[in-house]
Design an enzyme around this catalytic site. Structure first.
Site, PDB file in Angstrom:
ATOM      1  N   ARG A  19       0.800  -1.204  -0.005  1.00 42.57           N
ATOM      2  CA  ARG A  19       0.092   0.040  -0.081  1.00 42.57           C
ATOM      3  C   ARG A  19       0.913   1.242   0.119  1.00 42.57           C
ATOM      4  NH1 ARG A  19      -4.081  -0.784   4.555  1.00 42.57           N
ATOM      5  NH2 ARG A  19      -2.143  -1.703   5.556  1.00 42.57           N
ATOM      6  N   ASN A  37      -7.240  -2.666   1.490  1.00 46.85           N
ATOM      7  CA  ASN A  37      -7.219  -4.363   1.341  1.00 46.85           C
ATOM      8  C   ASN A  37      -8.663  -4.840   1.106  1.00 46.85           C
ATOM      9  OD1 ASN A  37      -4.658  -4.411   1.810  1.00 46.85           O
ATOM     10  ND2 ASN A  37      -4.978  -4.485   3.987  1.00 46.85           N
TER      11      ASN A  37
END
Ligand code: FE
Ligand code: MG
Ligand code: ZN
Ligand code: ZN
Lengths: 759, 329
Positions: A19, A37
């Protein structure tokens, strides 16, 4: 033109800095949107000019963090939204069901530089890590992979560490084990009773190692027993205490240059040694290595690995050791110790001192062992660095828990197209291993949030794994024949689905006729198999005792060949008491306590014993390994003949083989030549039988599996012969071809047999 | 064939076939003998069939074995054996001479065990439908109403005692049957245990349970106790009495002595505080001269028998299944 794209990424994309990687790219390209996610992995929405989006997409893959493994990536066009910033959404419970957990990874180059830099705030800190390296699997209690769910939960981050953790531009953004001198785990140096010894723990460890003591050092997946590898007295003391008398010990060296002075290191070996998994790599030892003989007595190979934790790097950097023995901290072949108290208790009488620390290891994980031969990487033991990375299998099968075999055991759990093969457990007969086996299953269920309703197990009713499986309530259990599982394991990792010719050569597996199989050629698919050929049956005098004492197999094979070893006065029998010899021969002849076997491993044992290599073994396949090692006569092109009896199931006869070996022995032919002729004869016989099976069935795909294929002459030789015949040959590299790979095959078979939708 | 071996398969048969059919609370105890309350008296009752091959072996024959086996099943329940029945199944043409020898051996065995053979039966079957002869014996004994010995009584901390060296009977039989001769003669230990048991009971020690580890050996008896009591049993390999010649024979044959049958050995589980006293009483008796404390009961590893090996590792000793097929590769 402005556009917005939704990108879905699956694979190992959590806990590996994926990320922040996305965030930094969005920042670089000035894009808006978010990343979060999901059940399937990570979903990104990015908005900006079309051409910039294209560059973003390319960078997304090409600059992915080193630990990330992108399994799939899909892009769709969505409607543009207002807003100019890019945000990272936190994980939410239930969003992690299908994301993959990263394995433990060796200290990265950036962390290593900081570790050795006196100006860095983590200079010499033994637990330095970042999103690109450090512990994962072994500190994980449950998913999602967040600090409270790891054994780092016990340590609160200091302000500096927290700032790194929160900064998307830091290498430690969301690095769960992030820590430093001020807030993280600390080392302790303990005596054999577990009492703290004063002084700097690392300096103490180095001093005591130099003085020849045995120090147990806490690593990633368990304790190692460590001694200075250049001190032969220390190595021998370690062997004596650990009750490991002949099996080679693994050696850790500071760098590739040092490895190269001990072994012949190929380019492929170097890549394996320096890979983030840092396995033990088996390589041909140099005769002038300078290490004591007792490291790997009579073995042509040496197992070498490089430091992979900051503690190990510091030991070498400050202690300037040329080589350290680093062997799993256990007694005999029991599982590796992980808890501090457990280690002190179980290593009583073995370890003189402990270099321990206060970060808990939650899951045992031994070092992995690999070997590269002519470009082919073989997995001998699949554990740290590789677990829990899944093997990709066919989609749409029901989930299965496969419990493996008995020796070198490992379990496997399938979920969707992923087969998660668990870490190396060891030999289940040991109580500690049996408990570890149960832990390993529970942990897989935990981190996958998954409980399959099918259990696959070996056909052998006596295996402890079989007994465990059949005791489970409310699940369907599916027995799988041992060699069928070996072949299915090879099929699964090579993603083959149709029928194959399966060559399964190993030591022992329970056959459908109740005998001990192990030299089998099967026609198999995932749903069943036929036995197309096998080595002829011979008695195994005394059952398992014939495995520990290969001379018994020589007696049995000679007797089978019509010879009487007693009359021949063969030299190899010199060390066997006459009474024992007569008794074992009678056991074989009268079939007393003598199951029949078609095992290829036992055939190797018999030949090794007969030509005088050894009459008894102290570890699995020792005699066979020595027989392979002496197969060096490259000029020799003769070979022994086997007599193949045709029929529905061909029997590969060994009587003529032993007559020829006896004749050669009488003429004083060398061990090397006999070994060579035996290998060549076996290879061409197998190739010939396989070729004929291929002609009559039309099957072109051949799978090689079973522990005997750790013998590189056998694997490479058979591969070459079969390719010349135009056949396609498949071997194993993701999981071991030995019993450590069994559970993958069991899972694949049970998945197909248990698939109710299939008719 | 494995179903009669005294291992896991026999246990499966009992659980899956006999118990559901005959099920009652007495049978459900699954001990070596049944306890019956009749008119204020507590009787022990048991039966066993003997199909041993060969009929004669070093140290005994099928006749003495048939008496000892039933006497011992009563004795390990804490009963004083009193009366036996004997039923014979003879193969047509079985030599009368052999039968006489066997019967006189039974008489002597019964005298030694202080029991009377009070009823019996004989059947002759066609040649080939039985191997020489089979004997069934049943026995009745009387037992103290306060005594409560059972396989479900073992508790953590208890001690496991064994009356002497193991494996003699099984190896003697195997040697005789297969015509194997070992360096030293190995003689069956077949003997009645009633007097040893009487001495132990007389100490007043807290005994939880006793077994004669016959078929399936010490391993099977201990596994049964561990499972029935829901405890773990941990043995010490170094403490288990074993004759050198039996050890050698086992190694040659690839047998684990823990699984070999005994016919005159006693396994006793007792409270830890009484262990020393009970062991001393065992050792004073001629049949317990080689007695030893071989292990203990643990709360961990419930249902499992484990053994700390001479090397110091701990291994699982499971119910025997399908030996001698090797498990190792
Ligand atoms: Fe195998
Ligand atoms: Mg009985
Ligand atoms: Zn790093
Ligand atoms: Zn900090």
């Amino acid at each position: 033109m402005k556009a917005r794209k939704r990108i879905s990424v699956s694979g190992i994309v959590q806990g590996v800095g994926f990320r922040p990687h996305v965030y930094r790219l969005a920042y670089r390209y000035g894009l808006s949107g978010h990343v979060r996610n999901t059940v399937a992995g990570v979903t990104i929405e990015v908005q900006g000019p079309d051409d910039t989006l294209g560059r973003f997409l390319r960078s997304l893959e090409s600059e992915a963090p080193p630990l990330a493994r992108i399994a799939s990536l899909s892009v769709e066009e969505v409607a543009c939204l207002p807003g100019t910033d890019f945000t990272i959404h936190r994980s939410e419970a239930g969003e992690h069901a299908d994301t993959l957990i990263a394995p433990d990874i060796a200290t990265c180059a950036d962390c290593l530089r900081e570790l050795l830099d006196p100006a860095d705030r983590r200079y010499g800190y033994p637990f330095i890590n970042c999103t690109n390296c450090g512990p994962r699997f072994t500190i994980l209690k449950r998913i999602p992979y967040d600090r409270p769910n790891t054994s780092m939960a016990a340590f609160g981050m200091c302000a500096q560490c927290q700032a790194e953790y929160d900064d998307p531009f830091s290498r430690r953004f969301h690095a769960q084990p992030n820590a430093c001198w001020n807030c993280g785990p600390q080392l302790a140096f303990l005596d054999a009773e577990g009492n703290a010894v004063g002084g700097d723990p690392l300096a103490q460890t180095i001093d005591f190692l130099k003085a020849g003591w045995i120090v147990a050092i806490k690593g990633l997946g368990g304790f190692h027993l460590c001694v200075d590898a250049t001190q032969s007295a220390a190595v021998e003391e370690l062997r004596r205490c650990k009750r490991r008398f002949e099996k080679p010990l693994a050696v850790m060296v500071p760098d590739v240059a040092q490895a190269d002075s001990l072994c012949v290191v190929s380019e492929a070996d170097r890549a394996l040694l320096e890979s983030p998994q840092r396995p033990i790599v088996l390589m041909r030892a140099r005769s002038c290595s300078g290490l004591p003989e007792s490291i790997a007595p009579r073995s042509p190979d040496l197992g070498i690995f490089l430091p992979y934790t900051p503690i190990q790097h510091l030991l070498f950097a400050r202690g300037s050791f040329a080589a350290l023995v680093m062997t799993s901290a256990n007694l005999c072949e029991e599982p590796i110790c992980i808890e501090n108290d457990e280690a002190i208790d179980r290593l009583r009488g073995i370890a003189d001192y402990f270099l321990s620390h206060d970060r808990e290891i939650l899951l045992r994980c031994d070092d992995s062992v690999v070997r590269n031969f002519q470009g082919r990487t073989t997995m001998l033991r699949r554990s740290r660095g590789f677990v829990p990375v899944p093997v990709t299998i066919e989609r749409g099968l029901p989930g299965v828990l496969a419990v493996g075999g008995e020796l070198k055991s490992a379990v496997c759990m399938t979920k969707g197209e992923h087969a998660f093969v668990g870490q190396h457990i060891g030999d289940l007969e040991s109580l500690a291993a049996y408990q570890f086996f149960q832990e390993s299953i529970a942990h897989l269920e935990n981190i996958l949030e998954w409980k399959p309703s099918l259990i696959a197990h070996d056909l052998h009713p006596g295996y402890l794994s079989t007994q465990w499986a059949t005791q489970q309530q409310d699940v369907r259990t599916i027995p799988v024949q041992h060699h069928h599982a070996h072949i299915a394991s090879c099929m699964a990792e090579n993603q083959l689905a149709g029928r194959v010719i399966g060559v399964a050569l190993d030591g022992t597996g329970y056959g459908t006729d109740g005998q001990v199989w192990g030299g089998e050629i099967l026609i198999a698919d995932f749903r069943g198999f036929e036995r197309a050929a096998h080595l002829n049956y011979v008695p195994m005098p005394g059952g398992a005792q014939a495995i520990r004492e290969p001379w018994r197999m020589a007696v049995a094979y000679l007797d089978h060949a019509g010879g009487n070893c007693l009359e021949e006065g063969l030299p190899f029998l010199g060390s066997i008491p006459a009474g024992h010899l007569e008794m074992v021969r009678r056991m074989a002849v009268q079939r007393i306590r003598s199951p029949l076997t078609s095992s290829c491993g036992r055939l190797f044992d018999a030949v090794a014993a007969l030509i005088g290599l050894r009459t008894e073994v102290s570890f699995e396949a020792q005699a066979a390994i020595e027989l392979e090692a002496c197969c060096q006569d490259r000029m020799e092109d003769g070979e022994y003949c086997f007599f193949v009896q045709e029929g529905e199931c061909r029997a590969i006869g060994t009587a003529s083989l032993f007559e020829q070996i006896l004749a050669d022995l009488k003429h004083g032919v060398s061990q090397a030549t006999i070994s060579r002729r035996f290998h060549r004869g076996l290879l061409s016989t197998l190739a010939d039988v396989i070729h004929r099976i291929s002609l009559s069935t039309g099957i072109q795909d051949v799978c090689l599996s079973g522990g005997c294929f750790l013998n590189t002459h056998l694997t490479v030789g058979l591969d070459r012969l079969l390719r010349t015949e135009g056949l396609k040959v498949y071997t194993q590299s993701q999981v071991p071809c030995g019993d450590g790979g069994l559970s993958l095959g069991q899972a694949a078979i049970a998945g197909h047999l248990g698939d109710v939708s299939w008719r | 064939m494995g179903h009669g071996g005294g291992g896991r398969l026999s246990a499966d048969l009992f659980r899956n076939v006999f118990l559901p059919a005959f099920g009652n609370s007495i049978l459900g105890r699954a001990d070596d003998q049944a306890f019956l309350e009749i008119g204020g008296a507590r009787l022990a009752f048991t039966t066993d069939s003997f199909v041993v091959k060969p009929l004669f072996f070093r140290g005994g024959d099928i006749g003495s074995l048939a008496v000892h086996g039933t006497v011992n099943d009563l004795a390990v329940g804490g009963a004083t054996p009193l009366f036996l029945s004997a039923a014979f199944i003879l193969e047509e043409g079985f030599p009368l001479e052999c039968l006489r020898r066997i019967v006189s051996s039974m008489r002597e065995a019964a005298q030694r065990a202080s029991v009377q053979i009070v009823t019996g039966d004989t059947k002759v079957v066609e040649k080939g439908s039985c191997d020489g002869m089979f004997i069934n014996t049943a026995g009745i004994g009387i037992v103290d109403t306060h005594l409560h010995l059972s396989a479900d009584q073992a508790r953590p901390g208890d001690v496991v005692l064994l009356s002497g060296p193991i494996g003699d009977h099984g190896i003697a039989i195997l040697a005789e049957r297969e015509g194997l001769s070992f360096e030293a003669d190995i003689v069956s230990d077949t003997a009645p245990l009633h007097s040893l048991v009487a001495d132990l009971l007389a100490t007043g020690a807290t005994i939880r349970c006793m077994r004669d580890p016959t078929r399936g050996g010490v391993a099977s008896s201990c596994n049964e106790i561990a499972q029935t009591s829901g405890v773990g049993i941990q043995l010490e390999e170094k403490a288990i009495p074993l004759r050198e010649e039996v050890r050698g024979a086992c190694e040659l044959l690839g047998l684990d002595p823990l699984y070999i049958a005994n016919e005159g050995k006693l396994l006793a589980i007792c409270a830890p505080e009484d262990a020393e006293r009970l062991l001393a009483a065992m050792q004073r008796h001629p049949q317990g001269a080689g007695a030893s404390r071989i292990g203990s009961i643990t709360s961990a590893n419930s249902g499992l028998l484990t053994m700390r090996t001479a090397l110091g590792a701990t291994r699982i000793v499971d119910m025997l299944a399908n030996d001698p097929l090797p498990r190792i590769c």
